[in-house]
Design a protein around this motif. Structure first.
Motif, PDB file in Angstrom:
ATOM      1  N   GLU A   9      48.508  43.561  36.458  1.00 33.00           N
ATOM      2  CA  GLU A   9      47.673  42.855  37.430  1.00 33.00           C
ATOM      3  C   GLU A   9      47.534  43.665  38.719  1.00 33.00           C
ATOM      4  OE1 GLU A   9      45.528  39.197  38.335  1.00 33.00           O
ATOM      5  OE2 GLU A   9      46.549  39.810  36.496  1.00 33.00           O
ATOM      6  N   GLU A  10      48.593  44.371  39.085  1.00 31.46           N
ATOM      7  CA  GLU A  10      48.543  45.171  40.305  1.00 31.46           C
ATOM      8  C   GLU A  10      47.668  46.410  40.134  1.00 31.46           C
ATOM      9  OE1 GLU A  10      51.642  47.451  43.365  1.00 31.46           O
ATOM     10  OE2 GLU A  10      52.382  46.335  41.613  1.00 31.46           O
ATOM     11  N   ALA A  11      47.696  47.008  38.936  1.00 27.02           N
ATOM     12  CA  ALA A  11      46.923  48.235  38.709  1.00 27.02           C
ATOM     13  C   ALA A  11      45.453  47.929  38.461  1.00 27.02           C
ATOM     14  CB  ALA A  11      47.516  49.007  37.531  1.00 27.02           C
ATOM     15  N   TYR A  12      45.176  46.954  37.596  1.00 23.12           N
ATOM     16  CA  TYR A  12      43.791  46.615  37.246  1.00 23.12           C
ATOM     17  C   TYR A  12      43.622  45.099  37.312  1.00 23.12           C
ATOM     18  CZ  TYR A  12      43.701  51.400  35.510  1.00 23.12           C
ATOM     19  OH  TYR A  12      43.789  52.772  35.414  1.00 23.12           O
ATOM     20  N   GLY A  13      43.685  44.590  38.521  1.00 26.47           N
ATOM     21  CA  GLY A  13      43.544  43.160  38.730  1.00 26.47           C
ATOM     22  C   GLY A  13      42.395  42.813  39.642  1.00 26.47           C
ATOM     23  N   PRO A  14      42.183  41.532  39.887  1.00 25.42           N
ATOM     24  CA  PRO A  14      41.038  41.107  40.710  1.00 25.42           C
ATOM     25  C   PRO A  14      41.163  41.465  42.187  1.00 25.42           C
ATOM     26  CG  PRO A  14      42.417  39.233  40.141  1.00 25.42           C
ATOM     27  CD  PRO A  14      42.952  40.393  39.376  1.00 25.42           C
ATOM     28  N   LYS A  15      42.374  41.841  42.654  1.00 27.75           N
ATOM     29  CA  LYS A  15      42.551  42.157  44.067  1.00 27.75           C
ATOM     30  C   LYS A  15      42.338  43.630  44.386  1.00 27.75           C
ATOM     31  CE  LYS A  15      45.819  38.370  44.904  1.00 27.75           C
ATOM     32  NZ  LYS A  15      47.170  38.013  45.421  1.00 27.75           N
ATOM     33  N   THR A  16      42.059  44.447  43.387  1.00 26.07           N
ATOM     34  CA  THR A  16      41.836  45.868  43.637  1.00 26.07           C
ATOM     35  C   THR A  16      40.461  46.082  44.278  1.00 26.07           C
ATOM     36  OG1 THR A  16      40.936  46.149  41.403  1.00 26.07           O
ATOM     37  CG2 THR A  16      43.303  46.499  41.706  1.00 26.07           C
ATOM     38  N   ALA A  17      40.302  47.232  44.924  1.00 21.49           N
ATOM     39  CA  ALA A  17      39.034  47.535  45.594  1.00 21.49           C
ATOM     40  C   ALA A  17      37.893  47.656  44.594  1.00 21.49           C
ATOM     41  CB  ALA A  17      39.187  48.828  46.406  1.00 21.49           C
ATOM     42  N   MET A  18      38.182  48.197  43.416  1.00 16.77           N
ATOM     43  CA  MET A  18      37.134  48.331  42.399  1.00 16.77           C
ATOM     44  C   MET A  18      36.636  46.968  41.949  1.00 16.77           C
ATOM     45  SD  MET A  18      35.299  50.397  40.563  1.00 16.77           S
ATOM     46  CE  MET A  18      36.142  51.977  40.683  1.00 16.77           C
ATOM     47  N   ALA A  19      37.554  46.022  41.750  1.00 16.13           N
ATOM     48  CA  ALA A  19      37.158  44.687  41.303  1.00 16.13           C
ATOM     49  C   ALA A  19      36.404  43.934  42.388  1.00 16.13           C
ATOM     50  CB  ALA A  19      38.389  43.903  40.865  1.00 16.13           C
ATOM     51  N   GLN A  20      36.780  44.150  43.652  1.00 11.13           N
ATOM     52  CA  GLN A  20      36.101  43.449  44.739  1.00 11.13           C
ATOM     53  C   GLN A  20      34.651  43.898  44.880  1.00 11.13           C
ATOM     54  OE1 GLN A  20      37.273  40.964  46.597  1.00 11.13           O
ATOM     55  NE2 GLN A  20      39.278  40.971  45.604  1.00 11.13           N
ATOM     56  N   ALA A  21      34.361  45.146  44.520  1.00 16.29           N
ATOM     57  CA  ALA A  21      32.994  45.661  44.637  1.00 16.29           C
ATOM     58  C   ALA A  21      32.220  45.575  43.339  1.00 16.29           C
ATOM     59  CB  ALA A  21      33.040  47.120  45.117  1.00 16.29           C
TER      60      ALA A  21
END
Length: 307
Positions: A201-213
């Protein structure tokens, strides 16, 4: 009780202490006398600066003592000790705590502790497996499976029931479970499952910058390969070779610009077919040349370069 005031005769034995320090140290590495500390009754430790390269802040400690009612001071011991501002090596950490993801290379072995909280005994964990009854092959059977461990499955074949085989070729429930991949001595525990989920979740989760954009989440992406079991509800594997998480476990709330439905590319415009002018042009008649040849007649003014 240790005396706070150094013994006078022991405190005055600076030369004796320096001689002992110089015999133990390399030549020219014993510096100035720093202090004299009382270690007990008639026991004093003399401290000298250490000028050895790499031992900044260290001190040569030479302990001297004398017997009761004696005036002769004797040498006790000499040792190199760190001072309050000494340069020290970092505290030793076991290799199991220093290991980081990506440190393992080809041929490396990573032993797993017997009491690793991330693992728990499997359904057929051998002699030290889960609590349960012993199977026919000595393996312990998990609770709830003990009564089925001796059951046999019959293969259905055409013909009379009298000619049906009594047992299967592979044997018992334990053999079938091993064939299905359930014969592992240890499996992932609930704690290990939660730790892995937090890491993913920390590496590829909804809170990452990539997911936010991202324009959309992985839950609606066609490149998502769902997992099995309880992880299916929260994670999958990205199968987009152009995505940043290709081949990694991603949260369903993760997303990137490579979403399958983010932007459907229109078909590229096809150029119009070429126009071929098939009009037939009659050639101009030839006229005789001054030298006896023939040249094509030119239009009005073209002979003199006029348009």
């Amino acid at each position: 009780m240790r005396s706070r005031t150094p013994d006078r005769l022991c405190a005055e034995a600076v030369d004796l202490a320096r001689t002992a320090a110089e015999e133990a140290a390399a030549p020219g590495t014993v510096g100035e006398h720093v202090d004299a500390v009382a270690d007990g009754d008639r026991v004093v430790t003399h401290l000298f600066e250490c000028k050895e390269p790499g031992y900044r802040g260290w001190r040569w400690a030479v302990t001297v003592a004398r017997a009761s009612r004696a005036k002769h001071v004797t040498l006790d011991e000499s040792v190199l000790l760190p001072g309050p501002d000494a340069l020290l090596a970092p505290e030793w950490v076991p290799w199991s705590e220093r290991l980081r993801p990506g440190d393992m290379g080809p041929g490396d072995l990573l032993p797993t502790e017997a009491e690793d909280l991330r693992l728990e005994p499997g359904a057929f964990g051998g002699a030290d497996g889960a609590d349960g009854a012993d199977g026919a092959d000595g393996a312990r059977v998990a609770p709830g499976v003990a009564e089925l461990a001796d059951a046999e499955d019959a293969d259905v074949e055409p013909g009379s029931p009298a000619v049906q085989p009594d047992t299967t070729a592979r044997g018992s429930i334990a053999a079938v479970a091993e064939e299905l991949g359930m014969g592992r001595p240890r499996v992932l525990s609930r704690y290990g499952l939660h730790v892995a989920a937090d890491r993913w979740e920390e590496a590829y989760g909804p809170k990452t910058a990539m997911a936010q954009a991202a324009p959309a989440n992985c839950v609606s992406c066609g490149f998502l390969v769902p997992l099995a079991g309880s992880l299916r509800q929260a994670f999958g594997i990205c199968a987009n070779e152009f995505g940043p998480a290709d081949g990694h476990v991603v949260s369903l709330g993760y997303g990137c610009g490579g979403h399958s439905e983010a932007a459907v590319m229109p078909k590229p415009p096809r150029p119009a077919p070429p126009v071929i002018d098939e009009t037939v042009v009659d050639p101009l008649p030839l006229r005789p040349d001054r030298d006896g040849g023939s040249v094509e007649e030119s239009g009005p003014g073209e002979e003199f370069g006029h348009s």
